[in-house]
Design an enzyme around this catalytic site. Structure first.
Site, PDB file in Angstrom:
ATOM      1  N   HIS A 164       0.366  27.174  22.335  1.00  0.00           N
ATOM      2  CA  HIS A 164      -0.511  26.348  23.190  1.00  0.00           C
ATOM      3  C   HIS A 164      -1.849  26.073  22.492  1.00  0.00           C
ATOM      4  O   HIS A 164      -2.828  25.739  23.151  1.00  0.00           O
ATOM      5  CB  HIS A 164      -0.768  27.025  24.540  1.00  0.00           C
ATOM      6  CG  HIS A 164       0.452  27.624  25.153  1.00  0.00           C
ATOM      7  ND1 HIS A 164       1.367  26.892  25.872  1.00  0.00           N
ATOM      8  CD2 HIS A 164       0.930  28.894  25.128  1.00  0.00           C
ATOM      9  CE1 HIS A 164       2.352  27.678  26.273  1.00  0.00           C
ATOM     10  NE2 HIS A 164       2.115  28.892  25.833  1.00  0.00           N
TER      11      HIS A 164
ATOM     12  N   ARG B 185      20.777 -25.358   6.894  1.00  0.00           N
ATOM     13  CA  ARG B 185      20.415 -24.368   7.914  1.00  0.00           C
ATOM     14  C   ARG B 185      21.381 -23.184   7.918  1.00  0.00           C
ATOM     15  O   ARG B 185      21.727 -22.658   8.975  1.00  0.00           O
ATOM     16  CB  ARG B 185      20.376 -25.028   9.312  1.00  0.00           C
ATOM     17  CG  ARG B 185      19.390 -26.158   9.446  1.00  0.00           C
ATOM     18  CD  ARG B 185      17.971 -25.683   9.188  1.00  0.00           C
ATOM     19  NE  ARG B 185      17.014 -26.785   9.312  1.00  0.00           N
ATOM     20  CZ  ARG B 185      15.728 -26.698   9.010  1.00  0.00           C
ATOM     21  NH1 ARG B 185      15.246 -25.551   8.573  1.00  0.00           N
ATOM     22  NH2 ARG B 185      14.933 -27.729   9.141  1.00  0.00           N
TER      23      ARG B 185
ATOM     24  N   ARG C 261      16.840  -8.121   9.868  1.00  0.00           N
ATOM     25  CA  ARG C 261      16.059  -8.447   8.665  1.00  0.00           C
ATOM     26  C   ARG C 261      14.726  -7.700   8.662  1.00  0.00           C
ATOM     27  O   ARG C 261      14.157  -7.430   7.603  1.00  0.00           O
ATOM     28  CB  ARG C 261      15.784  -9.957   8.596  1.00  0.00           C
ATOM     29  CG  ARG C 261      16.986 -10.827   8.312  1.00  0.00           C
ATOM     30  CD  ARG C 261      16.594 -12.288   8.413  1.00  0.00           C
ATOM     31  NE  ARG C 261      17.745 -13.170   8.402  1.00  0.00           N
ATOM     32  CZ  ARG C 261      18.217 -13.809   7.336  1.00  0.00           C
ATOM     33  NH1 ARG C 261      17.610 -13.646   6.175  1.00  0.00           N
ATOM     34  NH2 ARG C 261      19.258 -14.605   7.430  1.00  0.00           N
TER      35      ARG C 261
ATOM     36  N   SER D 130     -16.110   9.048   4.345  1.00  0.00           N
ATOM     37  CA  SER D 130     -16.706   8.172   5.357  1.00  0.00           C
ATOM     38  C   SER D 130     -17.748   7.292   4.703  1.00  0.00           C
ATOM     39  O   SER D 130     -18.486   7.746   3.824  1.00  0.00           O
ATOM     40  CB  SER D 130     -17.357   9.014   6.471  1.00  0.00           C
ATOM     41  OG  SER D 130     -18.162   8.209   7.312  1.00  0.00           O
TER      42      SER D 130
ATOM     43  N   ARG E 284       0.784  -1.223   0.000  1.00  0.00           N
ATOM     44  CA  ARG E 284       0.000   0.000   0.000  1.00  0.00           C
ATOM     45  C   ARG E 284       0.826   1.288   0.000  1.00  0.00           C
ATOM     46  O   ARG E 284       0.400   2.289  -0.574  1.00  0.00           O
ATOM     47  CB  ARG E 284      -0.921   0.033   1.232  1.00  0.00           C
ATOM     48  CG  ARG E 284      -1.963  -1.044   1.268  1.00  0.00           C
ATOM     49  CD  ARG E 284      -2.718  -1.036   2.594  1.00  0.00           C
ATOM     50  NE  ARG E 284      -3.606   0.114   2.720  1.00  0.00           N
ATOM     51  CZ  ARG E 284      -4.878   0.125   2.349  1.00  0.00           C
ATOM     52  NH1 ARG E 284      -5.416  -0.945   1.795  1.00  0.00           N
ATOM     53  NH2 ARG E 284      -5.631   1.204   2.530  1.00  0.00           N
ATOM     54  N   TYR E 285       1.966   1.303   0.658  1.00  0.00           N
ATOM     55  CA  TYR E 285       2.555   2.587   1.010  1.00  0.00           C
ATOM     56  C   TYR E 285       3.880   2.929   0.330  1.00  0.00           C
ATOM     57  O   TYR E 285       4.039   4.022  -0.193  1.00  0.00           O
ATOM     58  CB  TYR E 285       2.744   2.657   2.537  1.00  0.00           C
ATOM     59  CG  TYR E 285       1.466   2.462   3.318  1.00  0.00           C
ATOM     60  CD1 TYR E 285       0.286   3.104   2.932  1.00  0.00           C
ATOM     61  CD2 TYR E 285       1.420   1.628   4.430  1.00  0.00           C
ATOM     62  CE1 TYR E 285      -0.897   2.921   3.641  1.00  0.00           C
ATOM     63  CE2 TYR E 285       0.247   1.448   5.153  1.00  0.00           C
ATOM     64  CZ  TYR E 285      -0.905   2.094   4.756  1.00  0.00           C
ATOM     65  OH  TYR E 285      -2.066   1.926   5.453  1.00  0.00           O
TER      66      TYR E 285
ATOM     67  N   THR F 108      34.164 -14.649   5.351  1.00  0.00           N
ATOM     68  CA  THR F 108      33.173 -15.087   6.323  1.00  0.00           C
ATOM     69  C   THR F 108      31.795 -14.665   5.813  1.00  0.00           C
ATOM     70  O   THR F 108      31.690 -13.841   4.888  1.00  0.00           O
ATOM     71  CB  THR F 108      33.446 -14.465   7.707  1.00  0.00           C
ATOM     72  OG1 THR F 108      32.500 -14.993   8.646  1.00  0.00           O
ATOM     73  CG2 THR F 108      33.293 -12.954   7.674  1.00  0.00           C
ATOM     74  N   SER F 109      30.744 -15.213   6.396  1.00  0.00           N
ATOM     75  CA  SER F 109      29.398 -14.901   5.931  1.00  0.00           C
ATOM     76  C   SER F 109      29.131 -13.401   5.917  1.00  0.00           C
ATOM     77  O   SER F 109      28.453 -12.880   5.022  1.00  0.00           O
ATOM     78  CB  SER F 109      28.355 -15.599   6.814  1.00  0.00           C
ATOM     79  OG  SER F 109      28.467 -16.989   6.711  1.00  0.00           O
TER      80      SER F 109
END
Length: 486
Positions: free
Chosen positions: A162, A88, A341, A292, A15-16, A114-115
């Site tokens: 205010h 995994r 993530r 509405s 949607r955004y 390394t990863s």
């Protein structure tokens, strides 16, 4: 039933946010960037003369690099998913998937890395690109608000402190307040973008031990590997030190800067909603738009409300990024992976969605000058009393007596208004009837333009000092579309 309708659909995607930002954080872009990093690493290792253990034979052959370069985008996601279910480990899964389509280069993929070489560096690349996109949209928002401010710099309007009537300002001067907060956001994003370093080739725990072994103890080549890979990926700076990951404080700082956009947009959105309630300024409203489902007459500030809601979500994300940065153990712990993530992509998607709404609003605001003038007319009798007092004193009146006359009439008129009788204009009528004010030119004293101070000049000075440099920096990009979905 279509399976697409059975599972949760992230509204930031559906949607955004823009398609461009959504694709940036999608799987295709992520994993093709991993492959480009693997290619850049192998290319640079070859350039630096990486050899086998005999110290003579080149470890990486040109044909292997050519094979890697041919398979940067043809990702077999099904195969990668099968490997990940078995192993995994997402990085190893994609190494195997790449090796299947590029078997001749299997043994040079991820060599010495390394990863986090692919995961962290990819995130840094995507965050920098995301900042680039947000910066351009932000520049468009600032430009649009400045144009609005200049157009309405002379239009008197009732100011509020205010949320109570205060002195007059102008519609344009108020808009500079909105614009300036976005200017501060732009400065922050530009700084984060320009200062963003690259993790580079720091090795398994940041010591570069694996690369030092590959290059047979040659420290200079290990340093040059770090520099060249970073340069190939478009970065001129690298982190001076890392553990296995770069400092998660960087993530926290970037998410915090994105949340700043939410602060500015929410403040502006709240102002627009209050002004819509007063019917002074309306946001764009489609000819077929429904306010509405029950109240057919409604014209709600839907865009501003959505902008405020998304900003609230965006402003909540820095706490998670800060907690992640604060709870990393020694050289790294894996509890950062799952939350990153979520937080990092969604922070960029939310900021993008907020700015798209902001741009749409800034370019489509409708100023209802008769309503604004009516509000000014109702408030100005009270504001004019000090000027009337001074004018009557100049005609020879006694200040204390005049002050008491004004105080009593002001009180009586206010009580009448609260009782549902009369209006603030009655105050001027009552004062005009007083003998002490007979010589005062009321028309001259109550001119609204005499109560706006330097508002018009401040608008032009603000545009010249703050906006013009931004317009010059982003002159080729100030034509971004401002449409929003749904």
């Amino acid at each position: 039933m279509n399976d697409a309708y059975r599972v949760y659909d992230n509204p930031l995607i559906g949607r955004y946010a823009s398609r461009e930002m959504a694709e940036r954080w999608g799987p295709q872009r992520k994993f093709q960037t991993w492959r480009r990093l693997w290619l850049a690493l192998a290319e640079t290792e070859a350039e630096l003369g990486l050899t086998t253990d005999d110290g003579v034979t080149p470890r990486i052959q040109p044909a292997q690099l050519e094979a890697l370069a041919k398979h940067l985008d043809d990702i077999d996601f099904a195969a990668a998913d099968q490997y990940e279910n078995k192993l995994r480990h997402d990085v190893m899964a994609h190494i195997h998937a790449l090796g299947d389509v590029c078997p001749e280069a299997r043994d040079i993929v991820h060599l010495g890395a390394t990863s986090c070489y692919v995961t962290d560096n990819t995130d840094l690349i995507l965050m920098r690109e995301g900042l680039d996109q947000l910066i351009l949209t932000l520049a468009n928002v600032i430009d649009a608000l400045a144009r609005f401010a200049e157009q309405w710099r002379n239009e008197p309007t009732l100011g509020f402190t205010h949320f109570q009537p205060a002195q007059l300002t102008t519609v344009g001067k108020r808009a500079t307040l909105w614009a300036y907060e976005f200017v501060l956001d732009l400065q922050e994003l530009e700084n984060r973008r320009n200062q963003l370093p690259f993790r580079g080739t720091k090795g398994t725990t940041g010591t570069q031990a694996s690369f030092l072994a590959l290059f047979h103890g040659d420290h200079a080549k290990v340093r040059e590997l770090d520099r060249r890979v970073s340069e190939k990926m478009g970065f001129s700076r690298t982190f001076p030190v890392t553990g296995q990951t770069y400092s998660r404080k960087i993530d926290s700082q970037i998410v915090e800067s994105l949340a700043g956009i939410g602060q500015s947009a929410s403040k502006w959105g709240c102002d627009l909603r209050l002004l819509a309630h007063r019917q002074e300024i309306d946001e764009p409203f489609g000819s077929n738009q429904i306010g509405s489902s029950a109240m057919a007459y409604k014209r709600n500030p839907m865009r501003a409300e959505r902008m405020c809601g998304l900003s609230r979500y965006l402003m909540g994300l820095p706490a998670i990024a800060a907690e992640t940065a604060a709870t990393q153990w020694f050289e790294r712990t894996l509890d950062d992976s799952s939350t990153r993530r979520l937080v990092i992509p969604q922070a960029f998607l939310a900021a993008d969605a907020v700015l798209r709404l902001a741009l749409n609003l800034a370019r489509g605001l409708i100023v209802n000058t008769p309503i604004i003038a009516k509000g000014v007319a109702e408030a100005i009798p009270y504001m004019a009393t000090e000027n009337l007092l001074m004018a009557a004193v100049a005609q020879g009146g006694d200040r204390q007596e005049l002050h008491e006359i004004i105080r009593m009439h002001s009180r009586d008129v206010t009580l009448s208004i609260k009782a549902g009788q009369g209006s603030s204009l009655d105050l001027l009528t009552k004062l005009q009837a007083e003998p002490s004010f007979q010589q005062v030119d009321f028309a001259k004293v109550v001119n609204p333009h005499d109560f706006i101070g330097r508002s018009p000049e401040q608008v032009l000075e603000f545009i010249d000092a703050e906006i013009q440099p931004i317009r010059e920096r982003y002159a080729q990009h100030l034509n971004q579309q401002a449409e929003v979905r749904v």
